[in-house]
Design an enzyme around this catalytic site. Sequence first.
Site: not given
Length: 247
Positions: A117, A154, A169
């Site tokens: 939690e 990446r 991209d």
Amino acid sequence: MKIDVLSLFPKMFAPMQESIIGKAIERGSLSFNVTDFRDYTTNKHNNVDDYPFGGGAGMLLTAQPIFDAIAAIKEKDAAGSAGHVVLLDPAGKKFDHQDAERLASYDHLTFVCGHYEGYDERIKTLVDEEISLGDYVLTGGELGAMVMIDATVRFLPDVLGNAESATGDSFQDGLLEYPQYTRPADFRGMVVPEVLTSGNHQKIAEWRLKESLKKTYLRRPDLLEGRSFTKEERDLLDDIKTELNEE
Ligand code: 21W
């Protein structure tokens, strides 16, 4: 780049050995290590969580195992550092493309994943930043860490094969991608837009820019808010708005 992860579920990271990330690990441009911080508990039952002071539902991760697991990472590290430490937390800053690019500039990252939690607040003295994946509830930080690692790696120069792939991209220029087609030119009566087979590269570039602007305007107008436009983009956007009003 060196990536450390602290998690109670190290097996969740097995898929990281696959695919492009796995190849980067094999080639030696990435080292990846997951530490199960339950191994660092000092109590009899290897508990990593406890009830919150003041009462309330759920359990919190205790400070001790995470402090000692971070200390162990520092001891193993040649520079005696855990690098840049990221805590996966639903109350953190929402992760985006810029964060991925920024994280890619560190040579050592450590991700701390919770699965309860919440965290004892003192754990936050160990971390450099708190990041969330988005406004939905997960069962833990592991999937968040994997998403962040994938998006970050990446950007490493020798991961995608060529340095241009990542920066060229979508999101890099702040627009969504234009529609793309490959062969055949006619698939079951669905025909590729004529301009793309015309060979006119100037017309193709203009069509793609217009389609990107249109898709972004319709789906993600928030991306256009903070963006500046070239004259060509402003003219195309005016055309798009006129055309949409005519329909
Ligand atoms: C889920 C932790 C719910 C805490 C005070 C008192 C990491 C995550 C997580 C989890 C709560 C991320 C509360 C998007 C996510 C993660 C587990 C809420 C309620 N606060 N990004 N009671 N979403 N989630 N605790 O859930 O660890 S990054």
